[in-house]
Design a protein around this motif. Structure first.
Motif, PDB file in Angstrom:
ATOM      1  N   LEU A   3       0.845  -1.200  -0.090  1.00  0.00           N
ATOM      2  CA  LEU A   3       0.108   0.073  -0.046  1.00  0.00           C
ATOM      3  C   LEU A   3       0.708   1.046   0.076  1.00  0.00           C
ATOM      4  CD1 LEU A   3      -3.125  -0.841   2.266  1.00  0.00           C
ATOM      5  CD2 LEU A   3      -3.134  -0.052  -0.172  1.00  0.00           C
ATOM      6  N   SER A   4       1.895   1.155   0.584  1.00  0.00           N
ATOM      7  CA  SER A   4       3.006   2.474   0.591  1.00  0.00           C
ATOM      8  C   SER A   4       3.435   2.827  -0.762  1.00  0.00           C
ATOM      9  CB  SER A   4       4.201   2.211   1.440  1.00  0.00           C
ATOM     10  OG  SER A   4       4.821   1.147   1.195  1.00  0.00           O
ATOM     11  N   ALA A   5       3.561   1.705  -1.577  1.00  0.00           N
ATOM     12  CA  ALA A   5       4.108   2.083  -3.087  1.00  0.00           C
ATOM     13  C   ALA A   5       2.969   2.571  -3.764  1.00  0.00           C
ATOM     14  CB  ALA A   5       4.528   0.802  -3.441  1.00  0.00           C
ATOM     15  N   VAL A   6       1.599   1.796  -3.582  1.00  0.00           N
ATOM     16  CA  VAL A   6       0.228   2.531  -4.103  1.00  0.00           C
ATOM     17  C   VAL A   6       0.180   3.977  -3.766  1.00  0.00           C
ATOM     18  CG1 VAL A   6      -2.043   2.301  -4.450  1.00  0.00           C
ATOM     19  CG2 VAL A   6      -0.406   0.128  -4.370  1.00  0.00           C
ATOM     20  N   GLY A   7       0.275   4.263  -2.489  1.00  0.00           N
ATOM     21  CA  GLY A   7       0.159   5.455  -1.986  1.00  0.00           C
ATOM     22  C   GLY A   7       0.985   6.865  -2.886  1.00  0.00           C
ATOM     23  N   ARG A   8       2.225   6.157  -2.913  1.00  0.00           N
ATOM     24  CA  ARG A   8       3.314   7.037  -3.643  1.00  0.00           C
ATOM     25  C   ARG A   8       2.855   7.376  -5.151  1.00  0.00           C
ATOM     26  NH1 ARG A   8       6.865   3.960  -0.902  1.00  0.00           N
ATOM     27  NH2 ARG A   8       7.349   2.718  -2.461  1.00  0.00           N
ATOM     28  N   MET A   9       2.336   6.288  -5.649  1.00  0.00           N
ATOM     29  CA  MET A   9       1.816   6.249  -7.114  1.00  0.00           C
ATOM     30  C   MET A   9       0.625   7.106  -7.123  1.00  0.00           C
ATOM     31  SD  MET A   9       2.089   2.609  -8.775  1.00  0.00           S
ATOM     32  CE  MET A   9       3.709   1.716  -8.835  1.00  0.00           C
ATOM     33  N   ILE A  10      -0.316   7.018  -6.309  1.00  0.00           N
ATOM     34  CA  ILE A  10      -1.557   7.821  -6.206  1.00  0.00           C
ATOM     35  C   ILE A  10      -1.261   9.152  -5.969  1.00  0.00           C
ATOM     36  CG2 ILE A  10      -3.600   8.393  -4.798  1.00  0.00           C
ATOM     37  CD1 ILE A  10      -4.091   5.349  -4.769  1.00  0.00           C
ATOM     38  N   LYS A  11      -0.319   9.613  -5.112  1.00  0.00           N
ATOM     39  CA  LYS A  11      -0.093  10.908  -4.754  1.00  0.00           C
ATOM     40  C   LYS A  11       0.726  11.731  -6.081  1.00  0.00           C
ATOM     41  CE  LYS A  11       2.738  13.958  -1.847  1.00  0.00           C
ATOM     42  NZ  LYS A  11       3.797  13.997  -0.522  1.00  0.00           N
ATOM     43  N   PHE A  48     -10.590  -3.414  -1.129  1.00  0.00           N
ATOM     44  CA  PHE A  48     -10.741  -3.312  -2.689  1.00  0.00           C
ATOM     45  C   PHE A  48     -11.506  -2.374  -3.234  1.00  0.00           C
ATOM     46  CE2 PHE A  48     -12.357  -4.799  -6.369  1.00  0.00           C
ATOM     47  CZ  PHE A  48     -11.673  -5.118  -7.248  1.00  0.00           C
ATOM     48  N   GLU A  49     -12.544  -2.064  -2.618  1.00  0.00           N
ATOM     49  CA  GLU A  49     -13.667  -1.313  -3.091  1.00  0.00           C
ATOM     50  C   GLU A  49     -13.199   0.268  -3.210  1.00  0.00           C
ATOM     51  OE1 GLU A  49     -18.131   0.221  -2.536  1.00  0.00           O
ATOM     52  OE2 GLU A  49     -17.937  -1.757  -2.358  1.00  0.00           O
ATOM     53  N   ARG A  50     -12.396   0.568  -1.800  1.00  0.00           N
ATOM     54  CA  ARG A  50     -12.145   2.055  -1.521  1.00  0.00           C
ATOM     55  C   ARG A  50     -10.754   2.163  -2.694  1.00  0.00           C
ATOM     56  NH1 ARG A  50     -11.753   3.687   4.572  1.00  0.00           N
ATOM     57  NH2 ARG A  50     -10.131   1.844   4.358  1.00  0.00           N
ATOM     58  N   LEU A  51      -9.916   1.377  -2.759  1.00  0.00           N
ATOM     59  CA  LEU A  51      -8.782   1.493  -3.436  1.00  0.00           C
ATOM     60  C   LEU A  51      -9.264   1.775  -5.053  1.00  0.00           C
ATOM     61  CD1 LEU A  51      -5.974   1.796  -3.939  1.00  0.00           C
ATOM     62  CD2 LEU A  51      -5.614  -0.644  -3.958  1.00  0.00           C
ATOM     63  N   SER A  52     -10.007   0.634  -5.378  1.00  0.00           N
ATOM     64  CA  SER A  52     -10.693   0.724  -6.769  1.00  0.00           C
ATOM     65  C   SER A  52     -11.244   2.151  -7.232  1.00  0.00           C
ATOM     66  CB  SER A  52     -11.863  -0.556  -6.877  1.00  0.00           C
ATOM     67  OG  SER A  52     -12.330  -0.364  -8.310  1.00  0.00           O
ATOM     68  N   ARG A  53     -12.072   2.525  -6.267  1.00  0.00           N
ATOM     69  CA  ARG A  53     -12.823   4.023  -6.664  1.00  0.00           C
ATOM     70  C   ARG A  53     -11.621   4.965  -6.701  1.00  0.00           C
ATOM     71  NH1 ARG A  53     -16.573   2.886  -2.184  1.00  0.00           N
ATOM     72  NH2 ARG A  53     -15.409   4.380  -0.832  1.00  0.00           N
ATOM     73  N   LEU A  54     -10.671   5.140  -5.730  1.00  0.00           N
ATOM     74  CA  LEU A  54      -9.436   6.047  -5.961  1.00  0.00           C
ATOM     75  C   LEU A  54      -8.815   5.849  -7.328  1.00  0.00           C
ATOM     76  CD1 LEU A  54      -7.555   6.139  -2.424  1.00  0.00           C
ATOM     77  CD2 LEU A  54      -8.609   7.981  -3.862  1.00  0.00           C
ATOM     78  N   LEU A  55      -8.440   4.626  -7.569  1.00  0.00           N
ATOM     79  CA  LEU A  55      -7.459   4.409  -8.942  1.00  0.00           C
ATOM     80  C   LEU A  55      -8.541   4.727 -10.281  1.00  0.00           C
ATOM     81  CD1 LEU A  55      -6.092   0.817  -8.106  1.00  0.00           C
ATOM     82  CD2 LEU A  55      -4.961   2.945  -8.342  1.00  0.00           C
TER      83      LEU A  55
END
Length: 84
Positions: A3-11, A48-55
């Motif tokens: 999740l930390s890597a996903v967070g960096r990509m999202i930012k 999954f659902e919350r991450l999916s919405r963000l992406l």
């Protein structure tokens, strides 16, 4: 992928398209604090659902290569645009 890597990509993606944490959170139907803790790498679980919405809001997918490729493409586009 952690999740930390996903967070960096999202930012990075959020900044690239000019969204604030608050605006991204509103579009993804999440709290600003959730977006902030994800980007900071301190969130323990997102689901999954919350991450999916963000992406989805950011135009990203779950495929690790897709996330990386899209960010690189955005960076290349920005460099090319600045050269004109």
């Amino acid at each position: 992928m952690e999740l930390s890597a996903v967070g960096r990509m999202i930012k990075a993606r959020r900044n690239a398209i000019g969204l604030t944490q608050q605006h991204l959170a509103k579009l993804a139907k999440l709290s600003r604090q959730t977006v902030q803790t994800l980007e900071a790498g301190t969130i323990k679980d997102l689901g999954f659902e919350r991450l999916s919405r963000l992406l989805s809001v950011l135009g990203l997918g779950f495929d690790n290569l897709s996330l990386t490729a899209q960010l690189k493409k955005q960076d290349l586009w920005r460099v090319a645009k600045n050269c004109l």
